[in-house]
Motif scaffolding. Structure first.
Motif, PDB file in Angstrom:
ATOM      1  N   GLN A  85       4.963  56.654  57.712  1.00  0.00           N
ATOM      2  CA  GLN A  85       4.941  56.838  56.260  1.00  0.00           C
ATOM      3  C   GLN A  85       5.932  56.065  55.575  1.00  0.00           C
ATOM      4  OE1 GLN A  85       6.702  60.776  55.204  1.00  0.00           O
ATOM      5  NE2 GLN A  85       4.655  62.485  56.097  1.00  0.00           N
ATOM      6  N   GLU A  86       6.967  54.840  55.616  1.00  0.00           N
ATOM      7  CA  GLU A  86       7.378  54.042  54.967  1.00  0.00           C
ATOM      8  C   GLU A  86       6.753  52.734  55.566  1.00  0.00           C
ATOM      9  OE1 GLU A  86      10.361  55.132  53.653  1.00  0.00           O
ATOM     10  OE2 GLU A  86       9.903  56.988  53.776  1.00  0.00           O
ATOM     11  N   ALA A  87       6.294  52.924  56.792  1.00  0.00           N
ATOM     12  CA  ALA A  87       5.783  51.339  57.050  1.00  0.00           C
ATOM     13  C   ALA A  87       4.326  51.530  55.937  1.00  0.00           C
ATOM     14  CB  ALA A  87       5.390  51.417  58.373  1.00  0.00           C
ATOM     15  N   ARG A  88       3.669  51.721  55.446  1.00  0.00           N
ATOM     16  CA  ARG A  88       2.757  51.963  54.512  1.00  0.00           C
ATOM     17  C   ARG A  88       3.743  51.473  52.795  1.00  0.00           C
ATOM     18  NH1 ARG A  88      -2.394  53.858  54.625  1.00  0.00           N
ATOM     19  NH2 ARG A  88      -2.173  55.065  52.857  1.00  0.00           N
ATOM     20  N   ILE A  89       4.056  52.245  52.573  1.00  0.00           N
ATOM     21  CA  ILE A  89       5.241  52.146  51.837  1.00  0.00           C
ATOM     22  C   ILE A  89       5.341  50.933  51.643  1.00  0.00           C
ATOM     23  CG2 ILE A  89       6.893  52.796  49.909  1.00  0.00           C
ATOM     24  CD1 ILE A  89       6.748  55.674  51.243  1.00  0.00           C
ATOM     25  N   ARG A  90       6.544  49.956  52.459  1.00  0.00           N
ATOM     26  CA  ARG A  90       7.135  48.798  52.473  1.00  0.00           C
ATOM     27  C   ARG A  90       5.566  47.832  52.537  1.00  0.00           C
ATOM     28  NH1 ARG A  90      11.989  46.067  53.952  1.00  0.00           N
ATOM     29  NH2 ARG A  90      10.866  44.415  52.725  1.00  0.00           N
ATOM     30  N   GLY A  91       4.742  48.236  53.497  1.00  0.00           N
ATOM     31  CA  GLY A  91       3.372  47.452  53.403  1.00  0.00           C
ATOM     32  C   GLY A  91       3.491  46.710  52.124  1.00  0.00           C
ATOM     33  N   ARG A  92       2.636  47.831  51.561  1.00  0.00           N
ATOM     34  CA  ARG A  92       1.706  47.664  49.965  1.00  0.00           C
ATOM     35  C   ARG A  92       2.929  47.171  49.504  1.00  0.00           C
ATOM     36  NH1 ARG A  92      -0.987  50.035  52.631  1.00  0.00           N
ATOM     37  NH2 ARG A  92      -3.047  50.562  52.211  1.00  0.00           N
ATOM     38  N   GLN A  93       4.426  46.557  49.485  1.00  0.00           N
ATOM     39  CA  GLN A  93       5.491  46.400  49.081  1.00  0.00           C
ATOM     40  C   GLN A  93       4.643  44.703  49.411  1.00  0.00           C
ATOM     41  OE1 GLN A  93       8.818  48.162  49.115  1.00  0.00           O
ATOM     42  NE2 GLN A  93       8.797  49.409  47.662  1.00  0.00           N
ATOM     43  N   ASN A  94       5.119  44.167  49.987  1.00  0.00           N
ATOM     44  CA  ASN A  94       4.665  43.242  50.331  1.00  0.00           C
ATOM     45  C   ASN A  94       3.567  42.427  50.399  1.00  0.00           C
ATOM     46  OD1 ASN A  94       8.020  43.708  51.811  1.00  0.00           O
ATOM     47  ND2 ASN A  94       6.718  43.772  53.969  1.00  0.00           N
ATOM     48  N   HIS A  95       2.320  43.303  50.523  1.00  0.00           N
ATOM     49  CA  HIS A  95       1.472  42.949  51.185  1.00  0.00           C
ATOM     50  C   HIS A  95       0.023  43.052  49.286  1.00  0.00           C
ATOM     51  CE1 HIS A  95       2.927  41.145  54.721  1.00  0.00           C
ATOM     52  NE2 HIS A  95       2.734  42.332  54.557  1.00  0.00           N
ATOM     53  N   ASP A  96       0.409  42.618  48.675  1.00  0.00           N
ATOM     54  CA  ASP A  96       0.122  43.800  46.951  1.00  0.00           C
ATOM     55  C   ASP A  96      -0.384  42.566  46.729  1.00  0.00           C
ATOM     56  OD1 ASP A  96      -0.105  43.693  44.494  1.00  0.00           O
ATOM     57  OD2 ASP A  96       1.222  45.210  44.056  1.00  0.00           O
ATOM     58  N   GLY A  97      -1.675  42.432  47.042  1.00  0.00           N
ATOM     59  CA  GLY A  97      -2.975  41.594  46.956  1.00  0.00           C
ATOM     60  C   GLY A  97      -2.850  40.873  44.587  1.00  0.00           C
ATOM     61  N   ASP A  98      -2.864  42.127  44.465  1.00  0.00           N
ATOM     62  CA  ASP A  98      -2.514  41.194  42.929  1.00  0.00           C
ATOM     63  C   ASP A  98      -1.618  40.896  42.244  1.00  0.00           C
ATOM     64  OD1 ASP A  98      -5.317  42.527  42.803  1.00  0.00           O
ATOM     65  OD2 ASP A  98      -4.572  44.173  42.099  1.00  0.00           O
ATOM     66  N   ALA A  99      -0.269  41.119  43.008  1.00  0.00           N
ATOM     67  CA  ALA A  99       0.959  40.635  42.244  1.00  0.00           C
ATOM     68  C   ALA A  99       1.305  39.387  43.300  1.00  0.00           C
ATOM     69  CB  ALA A  99       1.971  41.704  42.975  1.00  0.00           C
ATOM     70  N   ASN A 100       0.533  38.915  44.300  1.00  0.00           N
ATOM     71  CA  ASN A 100       0.523  38.039  45.188  1.00  0.00           C
ATOM     72  C   ASN A 100      -0.059  36.480  44.739  1.00  0.00           C
ATOM     73  OD1 ASN A 100       2.692  39.322  47.046  1.00  0.00           O
ATOM     74  ND2 ASN A 100       0.300  39.417  48.768  1.00  0.00           N
ATOM     75  N   TYR A 101      -0.708  36.924  44.336  1.00  0.00           N
ATOM     76  CA  TYR A 101      -1.631  35.937  43.269  1.00  0.00           C
ATOM     77  C   TYR A 101      -1.373  35.570  41.778  1.00  0.00           C
ATOM     78  CZ  TYR A 101      -5.847  33.787  41.295  1.00  0.00           C
ATOM     79  OH  TYR A 101      -6.642  32.824  40.438  1.00  0.00           O
ATOM     80  N   ARG A 102      -0.880  36.666  41.336  1.00  0.00           N
ATOM     81  CA  ARG A 102      -0.305  36.075  40.313  1.00  0.00           C
ATOM     82  C   ARG A 102       1.264  35.318  39.815  1.00  0.00           C
ATOM     83  NH1 ARG A 102      -1.069  41.734  38.597  1.00  0.00           N
ATOM     84  NH2 ARG A 102       1.176  42.703  39.180  1.00  0.00           N
ATOM     85  N   ARG A 103       1.630  35.649  41.163  1.00  0.00           N
ATOM     86  CA  ARG A 103       2.883  34.718  42.279  1.00  0.00           C
ATOM     87  C   ARG A 103       2.363  33.571  41.943  1.00  0.00           C
ATOM     88  NH1 ARG A 103       7.521  32.314  41.035  1.00  0.00           N
ATOM     89  NH2 ARG A 103       8.793  32.079  42.573  1.00  0.00           N
ATOM     90  N   LEU A 104       1.449  33.277  42.892  1.00  0.00           N
ATOM     91  CA  LEU A 104       0.579  31.879  43.207  1.00  0.00           C
ATOM     92  C   LEU A 104       0.802  31.150  42.022  1.00  0.00           C
ATOM     93  CD1 LEU A 104      -0.545  30.489  45.354  1.00  0.00           C
ATOM     94  CD2 LEU A 104      -2.864  30.806  45.198  1.00  0.00           C
ATOM     95  N   LEU A 105      -0.363  31.747  40.653  1.00  0.00           N
ATOM     96  CA  LEU A 105      -0.507  31.581  39.699  1.00  0.00           C
ATOM     97  C   LEU A 105       0.837  30.464  38.968  1.00  0.00           C
ATOM     98  CD1 LEU A 105      -3.311  32.986  38.148  1.00  0.00           C
ATOM     99  CD2 LEU A 105      -3.255  30.807  39.887  1.00  0.00           C
ATOM    100  N   GLU A 106       1.827  31.552  38.836  1.00  0.00           N
ATOM    101  CA  GLU A 106       3.223  31.045  38.368  1.00  0.00           C
ATOM    102  C   GLU A 106       3.602  29.878  39.185  1.00  0.00           C
ATOM    103  OE1 GLU A 106       6.519  34.410  38.822  1.00  0.00           O
ATOM    104  OE2 GLU A 106       6.642  34.470  36.876  1.00  0.00           O
TER     105      GLU A 106
END
Length: 440
Positions: free
Chosen positions: A412-433
């Motif tokens: 359960q904790e791995a799934r939560i942390r994994g989705r925080q680390n690898h949030d594709g939409d957030a990572n793309y916004r950060r890339l453009l930033e």
């Protein structure tokens, strides 16, 4: 803004559109490209994208040059796509220690045609990264995405192998000039190229304290931009289940060279089998331990020979299965089939395998090394062992085998942390930033 990506793969969206051989292994590239293609300008209408990627041949008429329209989404999803300029270049990716100056000429042609405001180089491990910095010669507009640190990989390459094994040379090693020591020397060559790349750019993206300290130690003037990575799309769907997995199955994603630490796992199996005789290891990748035919005997490497020795000494006949090179879907199946995923590496920055396993909620055991402590929390989303400590490794695996409640909590904790680390939409916004910050 005109952004040129330099990649070490042909992305799936490009390969599928033009019938080219492509790779799904670099999830962060696929995730970012697919978001750009499906964006329709909503996030950043001003961005124009060009992509350089390796191809087997570049005809005289420069195929894969000029503007092509790609569709990221399937036809039934009615994706509109966005225009992307595509450029092919030739490089021997199987010999990354060799530098080919012809790449500089090819990149000069591409740069003259696309005229980028910024060049984003994904990774430092191949000669094309250095060739692009030589061709572009604009450090303030060059961004490098760090994957691993080749210098640290070179130092840790032998991963505590006995001296006799480090010095060993099989017939295969001699003929290919590819003994363990020669392999390490090739890493040192690549490390020097990486150092030159980092000295030739002003900006770098990374994810961990380990890669930040390593890149800034090489070039203190670098501007470090933190940005997490996006994994391959199939790992965002589905989840591990104790009831559905194979009990006492251990999965490792790679084991064909010492740095990945597969020998640690084989050594730990003796203790694991004493308590759980049903335990079994599956490992992805090519088999380097085959010895049943004359051809296999002639092809065995020094490291493969050592792994065979460990398997014999620890009574592992029938306890280890090599699964071959797996697609993303096949890898996902292997993760979900396992009772525990193990990352036993001597050194890692932010291993994709650990990220993929965490997204699926597979209970994970990993060595406390490099950037791994920034990816998961010991005792919460994974269990850590000190690098090379086979007794701690065995204990971590046995704890998960003994305790289904612990396995479920880790999942359960791995799934939560994994989705925080690898949030594709957030990572793309950060890339453009990051792009906007550099070009401001």
């Amino acid at each position: 803004m005109r952004i040129l990506w330099l990649l070490n793969i042909c992305p799936p969206a490009v390969g599928k559109a033009f019938g080219l051989s492509c790779s799904v292994r670099e999830g962060w590239i696929t995730g970012a490209l697919n978001r750009f293609l499906s964006d329709s300008g909503e996030t950043d209408a001003s961005m124009e994208l060009g992509i350089c990627f390796p191809v087997k041949t570049v005809p005289e008429e420069e195929s894969l040059s000029g503007v092509r329209r790609l569709h990221a989404l399937a036809e039934e999803e009615k994706g509109t796509g966005r225009e992307v300029s595509l450029y092919g270049f030739m490089e021997d990716l199987n010999r990354p220690e060799l530098y080919d100056k012809r790449l500089e000429k090819r990149f000069a042609e591409i740069l003259a045609d696309f005229q980028p405001d910024l060049v984003h180089i994904f990774g430092t491990e191949f000669p094309h990264a250095l060739a692009m910095t030589h061709a572009f010669q604009s450090p303030e507009r060059t961004l490098v995405g760090i994957q691993g640190l080749m210098g640290e990989c070179a130092k840790n390459y032998m991963a505590d192998l006995p001296r006799s094994v480090q010095r060993s040379v099989t017939l295969r090693d001699f003929l290919r000039k590819d003994s363990l020591r020669q392999q390490q020397e090739k890493f040192y060559v690549r490390a020097e190229r990486e150092r030159e790349v980092l000295l030739s750019c002003a900006h770098v993206t990374g994810r961990t304290r380990f890669d930040r300290e390593g890149t800034l130690a090489c070039n203190p003037a670098l501007i470090y931009h933190k940005m997490n990575e996006t994994m391959r799309s199939c790992f965002y769907e589905g989840s591990w289940s104790r009831d559905a997995c194979r009990s006492f199955e251990i999965f490792a994603s790679q084991g064909d060279y010492p740095l990945k630490g597969f020998h640690y796992l084989l050594q730990a199996m003796q203790e694991i089998l004493q308590e759980f005789p049903q335990a079994h290891i599956s490992v992805a990748g090519i088999s380097i331990t085959g010895y049943g035919t004359l051809k296999e005997k002639l092809k065995i490497s020094g490291y493969g020979k050592y792994l065979r020795k460990l398997m014999k000494e620890n009574g592992l006949e029938g306890k280890v299965s090599v699964l071959g090179n797996l697609s993303d879907v096949q890898m996902k199946s292997a993760y979900l089939n396992s009772h525990v995923f193990v990352c036993p590496s001597a050194l890692e920055n932010s291993p994709n395998s650990l990220g993929e396993a965490m997204l699926l909620g597979v209970p994970c055991v990993a060595s406390r090394t490099g950037g791994i402590p920034d990816i998961a929390e010991d005792g919460e989303s994974a269990l850590f062992f000190e690098r090379g400590n086979v007794h701690e490794l065995a204990l971590c695996i046995r704890r998960i085998f003994r305790d289904d409640a612990l396995a479920q909590t880790l999942s359960q904790e791995a799934r939560i942390r994994g989705r925080q680390n690898h949030d594709g939409d957030a990572n793309y916004r950060r890339l453009l930033e990051i792009y906007r910050e550099i070009l401001a």
